[in-house]
Design a protein around this motif. Structure first.
Motif, PDB file in Angstrom:
ATOM      1  N   TYR A 102      19.031   9.482  -5.339  1.00 33.37           N
ATOM      2  CA  TYR A 102      18.549  10.422  -6.356  1.00 33.37           C
ATOM      3  C   TYR A 102      17.727   9.691  -7.411  1.00 33.37           C
ATOM      4  CZ  TYR A 102      18.568  14.585  -9.318  1.00 33.37           C
ATOM      5  OH  TYR A 102      18.196  15.694 -10.046  1.00 33.37           O
ATOM      6  N   ALA A 103      18.193   8.519  -7.823  1.00 31.81           N
ATOM      7  CA  ALA A 103      17.456   7.741  -8.829  1.00 31.81           C
ATOM      8  C   ALA A 103      16.098   7.314  -8.288  1.00 31.81           C
ATOM      9  CB  ALA A 103      18.261   6.520  -9.257  1.00 31.81           C
ATOM     10  N   ASP A 104      16.066   6.882  -7.035  1.00 28.95           N
ATOM     11  CA  ASP A 104      14.793   6.474  -6.448  1.00 28.95           C
ATOM     12  C   ASP A 104      13.864   7.676  -6.302  1.00 28.95           C
ATOM     13  OD1 ASP A 104      13.261   4.265  -4.828  1.00 28.95           O
ATOM     14  OD2 ASP A 104      13.202   6.057  -3.576  1.00 28.95           O
ATOM     15  N   PHE A 105      14.397   8.794  -5.861  1.00 27.26           N
ATOM     16  CA  PHE A 105      13.598   9.995  -5.643  1.00 27.26           C
ATOM     17  C   PHE A 105      13.023  10.534  -6.951  1.00 27.26           C
ATOM     18  CE2 PHE A 105      13.320  14.646  -5.431  1.00 27.26           C
ATOM     19  CZ  PHE A 105      12.482  14.815  -4.338  1.00 27.26           C
ATOM     20  N   CYS A 106      13.875  10.660  -7.950  1.00 23.38           N
ATOM     21  CA  CYS A 106      13.438  11.252  -9.222  1.00 23.38           C
ATOM     22  C   CYS A 106      12.431  10.378  -9.950  1.00 23.38           C
ATOM     23  CB  CYS A 106      14.646  11.510 -10.129  1.00 23.38           C
ATOM     24  SG  CYS A 106      15.670  12.884  -9.589  1.00 23.38           S
ATOM     25  N   SER A 107      12.530   9.085  -9.783  1.00 22.67           N
ATOM     26  CA  SER A 107      11.627   8.168 -10.496  1.00 22.67           C
ATOM     27  C   SER A 107      10.390   7.808  -9.685  1.00 22.67           C
ATOM     28  CB  SER A 107      12.382   6.892 -10.868  1.00 22.67           C
ATOM     29  OG  SER A 107      12.767   6.175  -9.700  1.00 22.67           O
ATOM     30  N   GLY A 108      10.316   8.314  -8.444  1.00 22.65           N
ATOM     31  CA  GLY A 108       9.178   7.972  -7.590  1.00 22.65           C
ATOM     32  C   GLY A 108       9.149   6.508  -7.207  1.00 22.65           C
ATOM     33  N   GLY A 109      10.332   5.934  -7.051  1.00 25.26           N
ATOM     34  CA  GLY A 109      10.415   4.498  -6.755  1.00 25.26           C
ATOM     35  C   GLY A 109       9.881   4.105  -5.396  1.00 25.26           C
ATOM     36  N   ASN A 110      10.029   5.006  -4.407  1.00 23.15           N
ATOM     37  CA  ASN A 110       9.553   4.744  -3.035  1.00 23.15           C
ATOM     38  C   ASN A 110      10.076   3.439  -2.456  1.00 23.15           C
ATOM     39  OD1 ASN A 110       8.118   7.146  -2.820  1.00 23.15           O
ATOM     40  ND2 ASN A 110       6.242   6.249  -3.629  1.00 23.15           N
ATOM     41  N   ARG A 111      11.288   3.070  -2.836  1.00 23.97           N
ATOM     42  CA  ARG A 111      11.877   1.848  -2.287  1.00 23.97           C
ATOM     43  C   ARG A 111      12.257   2.015  -0.818  1.00 23.97           C
ATOM     44  NH1 ARG A 111      14.088   3.006  -7.240  1.00 23.97           N
ATOM     45  NH2 ARG A 111      14.143   1.412  -8.876  1.00 23.97           N
ATOM     46  N   PHE A 112      12.426   3.259  -0.379  1.00 24.18           N
ATOM     47  CA  PHE A 112      12.967   3.512   0.953  1.00 24.18           C
ATOM     48  C   PHE A 112      12.006   4.271   1.857  1.00 24.18           C
ATOM     49  CE2 PHE A 112      16.304   3.542  -2.290  1.00 24.18           C
ATOM     50  CZ  PHE A 112      17.072   2.468  -1.869  1.00 24.18           C
ATOM     51  N   LEU A 113      10.852   4.655   1.345  1.00 20.42           N
ATOM     52  CA  LEU A 113       9.922   5.511   2.075  1.00 20.42           C
ATOM     53  C   LEU A 113       9.533   4.925   3.428  1.00 20.42           C
ATOM     54  CD1 LEU A 113       8.095   8.031   2.102  1.00 20.42           C
ATOM     55  CD2 LEU A 113       6.340   6.636   1.000  1.00 20.42           C
ATOM     56  N   LEU A 114       9.862   5.660   4.499  1.00 24.56           N
ATOM     57  CA  LEU A 114       9.512   5.303   5.875  1.00 24.56           C
ATOM     58  C   LEU A 114      10.025   3.932   6.303  1.00 24.56           C
ATOM     59  CD1 LEU A 114       5.966   6.893   6.005  1.00 24.56           C
ATOM     60  CD2 LEU A 114       8.014   7.693   7.182  1.00 24.56           C
ATOM     61  N   LYS A 115      11.090   3.487   5.655  1.00 16.85           N
ATOM     62  CA  LYS A 115      11.777   2.279   6.108  1.00 16.85           C
ATOM     63  C   LYS A 115      12.948   2.697   6.998  1.00 16.85           C
ATOM     64  CE  LYS A 115      10.605  -0.566   2.073  1.00 16.85           C
ATOM     65  NZ  LYS A 115      11.145  -1.376   0.948  1.00 16.85           N
ATOM     66  N   PRO A 116      13.125   2.051   8.141  1.00 17.90           N
ATOM     67  CA  PRO A 116      14.180   2.456   9.060  1.00 17.90           C
ATOM     68  C   PRO A 116      15.570   2.236   8.482  1.00 17.90           C
ATOM     69  CG  PRO A 116      13.246   0.365   9.739  1.00 17.90           C
ATOM     70  CD  PRO A 116      12.382   0.881   8.629  1.00 17.90           C
ATOM     71  N   ALA A 117      16.479   3.133   8.857  1.00 16.06           N
ATOM     72  CA  ALA A 117      17.854   3.057   8.370  1.00 16.06           C
ATOM     73  C   ALA A 117      18.819   3.397   9.490  1.00 16.06           C
ATOM     74  CB  ALA A 117      18.060   4.014   7.195  1.00 16.06           C
ATOM     75  N   ALA A 118      20.008   2.870   9.364  1.00 12.74           N
ATOM     76  CA  ALA A 118      21.066   3.175  10.318  1.00 12.74           C
ATOM     77  C   ALA A 118      22.394   3.163   9.580  1.00 12.74           C
ATOM     78  CB  ALA A 118      21.087   2.154  11.463  1.00 12.74           C
ATOM     79  N   THR A 119      23.366   3.809  10.171  1.00 15.73           N
ATOM     80  CA  THR A 119      24.706   3.771   9.603  1.00 15.73           C
ATOM     81  C   THR A 119      25.674   3.199  10.626  1.00 15.73           C
ATOM     82  OG1 THR A 119      26.403   5.096   8.480  1.00 15.73           O
ATOM     83  CG2 THR A 119      25.304   6.118  10.343  1.00 15.73           C
ATOM     84  N   GLU A 191       0.953  -1.749  11.206  1.00 15.87           N
ATOM     85  CA  GLU A 191       0.312  -2.024   9.910  1.00 15.87           C
ATOM     86  C   GLU A 191      -0.785  -3.073  10.048  1.00 15.87           C
ATOM     87  OE1 GLU A 191       3.679  -3.085   7.566  1.00 15.87           O
ATOM     88  OE2 GLU A 191       4.200  -1.010   7.070  1.00 15.87           O
ATOM     89  N   LYS A 192      -0.531  -4.086  10.876  1.00 10.10           N
ATOM     90  CA  LYS A 192      -1.541  -5.119  11.099  1.00 10.10           C
ATOM     91  C   LYS A 192      -2.762  -4.561  11.831  1.00 10.10           C
ATOM     92  CE  LYS A 192       1.506  -9.158  11.084  1.00 10.10           C
ATOM     93  NZ  LYS A 192       2.087 -10.276  11.889  1.00 10.10           N
ATOM     94  N   ALA A 193      -2.539  -3.509  12.615  1.00  8.84           N
ATOM     95  CA  ALA A 193      -3.632  -2.877  13.354  1.00  8.84           C
ATOM     96  C   ALA A 193      -4.394  -1.873  12.494  1.00  8.84           C
ATOM     97  CB  ALA A 193      -3.092  -2.191  14.601  1.00  8.84           C
ATOM     98  N   GLY A 194      -3.966  -1.725  11.243  1.00 10.97           N
ATOM     99  CA  GLY A 194      -4.681  -0.842  10.332  1.00 10.97           C
ATOM    100  C   GLY A 194      -4.141   0.567  10.237  1.00 10.97           C
ATOM    101  N   ILE A 195      -2.973   0.806  10.807  1.00 11.21           N
ATOM    102  CA  ILE A 195      -2.370   2.131  10.721  1.00 11.21           C
ATOM    103  C   ILE A 195      -1.594   2.227   9.407  1.00 11.21           C
ATOM    104  CG2 ILE A 195      -0.773   3.763  11.779  1.00 11.21           C
ATOM    105  CD1 ILE A 195      -1.353   2.404  14.462  1.00 11.21           C
ATOM    106  N   SER A 196      -2.070   3.070   8.523  1.00 11.37           N
ATOM    107  CA  SER A 196      -1.444   3.190   7.203  1.00 11.37           C
ATOM    108  C   SER A 196      -0.334   4.229   7.222  1.00 11.37           C
ATOM    109  CB  SER A 196      -2.491   3.579   6.149  1.00 11.37           C
ATOM    110  OG  SER A 196      -3.126   4.790   6.504  1.00 11.37           O
ATOM    111  N   LEU A 197       0.497   4.197   6.200  1.00  5.51           N
ATOM    112  CA  LEU A 197       1.555   5.180   6.078  1.00  5.51           C
ATOM    113  C   LEU A 197       0.958   6.562   5.830  1.00  5.51           C
ATOM    114  CD1 LEU A 197       4.140   3.269   3.818  1.00  5.51           C
ATOM    115  CD2 LEU A 197       4.170   3.542   6.302  1.00  5.51           C
ATOM    116  N   PRO A 198       1.649   7.625   6.237  1.00  9.56           N
ATOM    117  CA  PRO A 198       1.130   8.969   6.027  1.00  9.56           C
ATOM    118  C   PRO A 198       0.899   9.258   4.541  1.00  9.56           C
ATOM    119  CG  PRO A 198       3.006   9.014   7.517  1.00  9.56           C
ATOM    120  CD  PRO A 198       2.939   7.639   6.944  1.00  9.56           C
TER     121      PRO A 198
END
Length: 210
Positions: A102-119, A191-198
């Motif tokens: 919530y803190a990251d989302f509300c502040s626009g931190g983007n610390r986790f955007l499109l980074k893979p996660a698992a539990t 990313e090295k091939a030039g494919i940027s994040l959406p």
């Protein structure tokens, strides 16, 4: 590339940590650096919805949540582990993740955007699948691709040393580490091939009041 693994259990060297260490070994073998972050065994309060994080960029309560947020941006992937308490994730990891995201989302931190996660879930006997479902919902909300294994990411045992007896569970942890490493390498190659994040769009908050 680095992966941060979060031990959400109250015991630093308990079953959850033992499971995470199996994932660590597999990641390291694939050339991925790792760190384990233990949330500790002190009470972690839940989010009070004050939205102070929108201005601060972190939670208004300075505890393990902010300690985690201060380093999370430096990592490329995440694994969050929890034991089963009363058929669900622990109260501590639930409060922790509520406030972290919530803190990251509300502040626009983007610390986790499109980074893979698992539990990763550890259980003495039951409740693991419900806990797995519960924690994966966080990643879906945060645009984090969910990495899976050959089966649900869980191990069984009552003590840390029991985990090694769960041969299938240990194998699942190894495969999870390999799959996470593969995903990270593919992302890096893209990313090295030039494919940027959406491109991100402005959020349209709606409700069902007419």
């Amino acid at each position: 590339m680095k992966v941060l693994l979060v031990n959400g259990g109250p015991h630093k060297d308990g079953c959850t940590n033992a499971a995470l260490c199996e994932v660590v070994a597999a990641l390291n073998k694939e050339g991925i650096n790792t760190d384990i972050f233990w949330i500790g065994n002190k009470p972690i309060g839940g989010c009070i919805g004050c939205r102070g994080c929108a201005q601060k960029g972190e939670c208004v309560f300075d505890d393990k949540v902010n300690e985690f947020l201060s380093i999370a941006g430096d990592y490329d992937g995440f694994v969050f582990g929890s034991p089963v308490h009363w058929g669900a994730a622990t109260g501590a990891i639930t409060s922790f993740l509520d406030r972290v995201f919530y803190a990251d989302f509300c502040s626009g931190g983007n610390r986790f955007l499109l980074k893979p996660a698992a539990t990763v879930i550890s259980a003495r006997r039951a409740g693991a699948t419900a806990t797995w479902d519960q924690l994966n919902k966080y990643f879906g909300l945060m645009q984090m691709p969910i990495v899976t294994s050959r089966y649900w990411n869980m191990v069984h045992g009552n003590k840390a040393e029991d985990i090694q007896k769960d041969e299938e569970g240990v194998q699942i942890m190894r495969i999870l580490g390999k799959n996470m490493a593969w995903f990270l390498k593919c992302k890096e190659a893209g990313e090295k091939a030039g494919i940027s994040l959406p491109e991100q769009e402005k959020i349209n908050f709606t409700n069902f009041v007419r």
